[in-house]
Design a protein around this motif. Sequence first.
Motif, mmCIF file in Angstrom:
data_model
loop_
_atom_site.group_PDB
_atom_site.id
_atom_site.type_symbol
_atom_site.label_atom_id
_atom_site.label_comp_id
_atom_site.label_asym_id
_atom_site.label_seq_id
_atom_site.Cartn_x
_atom_site.Cartn_y
_atom_site.Cartn_z
ATOM 1 N N SER A 1 -28.461 29.689 82.140
ATOM 2 C CA SER A 1 -27.779 29.099 80.989
ATOM 3 C C SER A 1 -28.756 28.466 79.992
ATOM 4 N N TYR A 2 -30.033 28.729 80.187
ATOM 5 C CA TYR A 2 -31.075 28.178 79.311
ATOM 6 C C TYR A 2 -31.760 29.292 78.529
ATOM 7 N N ASN B 1 -33.060 34.815 75.497
ATOM 8 C CA ASN B 1 -31.796 34.089 75.380
ATOM 9 C C ASN B 1 -31.197 33.819 76.750
ATOM 10 N N SER B 2 -30.222 32.926 76.795
ATOM 11 C CA SER B 2 -29.459 32.705 78.012
ATOM 12 C C SER B 2 -28.652 33.952 78.366
ATOM 13 N N ARG B 3 -28.117 33.979 79.575
ATOM 14 C CA ARG B 3 -27.280 35.118 80.009
ATOM 15 C C ARG B 3 -26.076 35.275 79.092
ATOM 16 N N ALA B 4 -25.522 34.163 78.647
ATOM 17 C CA ALA B 4 -24.347 34.220 77.771
ATOM 18 C C ALA B 4 -24.653 34.914 76.458
ATOM 19 N N SER B 5 -25.912 34.945 76.088
ATOM 20 C CA SER B 5 -26.349 35.622 74.859
ATOM 21 C C SER B 5 -27.131 36.872 75.211
ATOM 22 N N TYR B 6 -26.771 37.461 76.364
ATOM 23 C CA TYR B 6 -27.254 38.792 76.748
ATOM 24 C C TYR B 6 -28.740 38.848 77.063
ATOM 25 N N VAL C 1 -54.004 28.198 77.415
ATOM 26 C CA VAL C 1 -53.104 27.596 78.391
ATOM 27 C C VAL C 1 -51.686 28.016 78.031
ATOM 28 N N TYR C 2 -50.995 28.568 78.997
ATOM 29 C CA TYR C 2 -49.632 29.071 78.787
ATOM 30 C C TYR C 2 -48.626 28.085 79.365
ATOM 31 N N PHE C 3 -47.588 27.821 78.571
ATOM 32 C CA PHE C 3 -46.528 26.894 78.950
ATOM 33 C C PHE C 3 -45.185 27.604 78.870
ATOM 34 N N CYS C 4 -44.259 27.205 79.748
ATOM 35 C CA CYS C 4 -42.876 27.642 79.574
ATOM 36 C C CYS C 4 -42.035 26.434 79.167
ATOM 37 N N ALA C 5 -40.967 26.719 78.430
ATOM 38 C CA ALA C 5 -40.100 25.672 77.912
ATOM 39 C C ALA C 5 -38.661 26.155 77.959
ATOM 40 N N ALA C 6 -37.722 25.211 77.968
ATOM 41 C CA ALA C 6 -36.313 25.564 78.118
ATOM 42 C C ALA C 6 -35.433 24.699 77.229
ATOM 43 N N ARG C 7 -34.309 25.286 76.854
ATOM 44 C CA ARG C 7 -33.256 24.540 76.152
ATOM 45 C C ARG C 7 -31.934 25.065 76.633
#
Length: 126
Positions: free
Chosen positions: A30-31, A51-56, A94-100
Amino acid sequence: VQLQASGGGMVQPGGSLRLSCAASGAPLDSYAIGWFRQAPGKEREGVACINSRASYSKTSYTGSVEGRFTISRDDGNNTVNLQMNTLKPEDTGVYFCAARHTSFPCSPASHWYDRWGQGTQVTVSS
């Protein structure tokens, strides 16, 4: 949700690495998730997002990695992976991951995300 990035290392030009962004505390589907990188002396740059699963789970890439990098979900392991092929020295950083937590389309802008993992170093050098 807490994020942890892993999979970095040193590789020769033309090689491959697979980065993983593992989540705990909530399901990642959902993120919207973004991968960013920061080279020494440079600003943080958006590399890819999904995108999140809801946005395919629609994906987006910055031009310099299009066709070489692939971002994907592994819901069974609650991770988002970044497969990086045909690596170049300019991919070093340096690689970062981020979420919303949102169903809106993902963004290449770092300020759009509100959850960040620690970075993992990628070095491409002969």
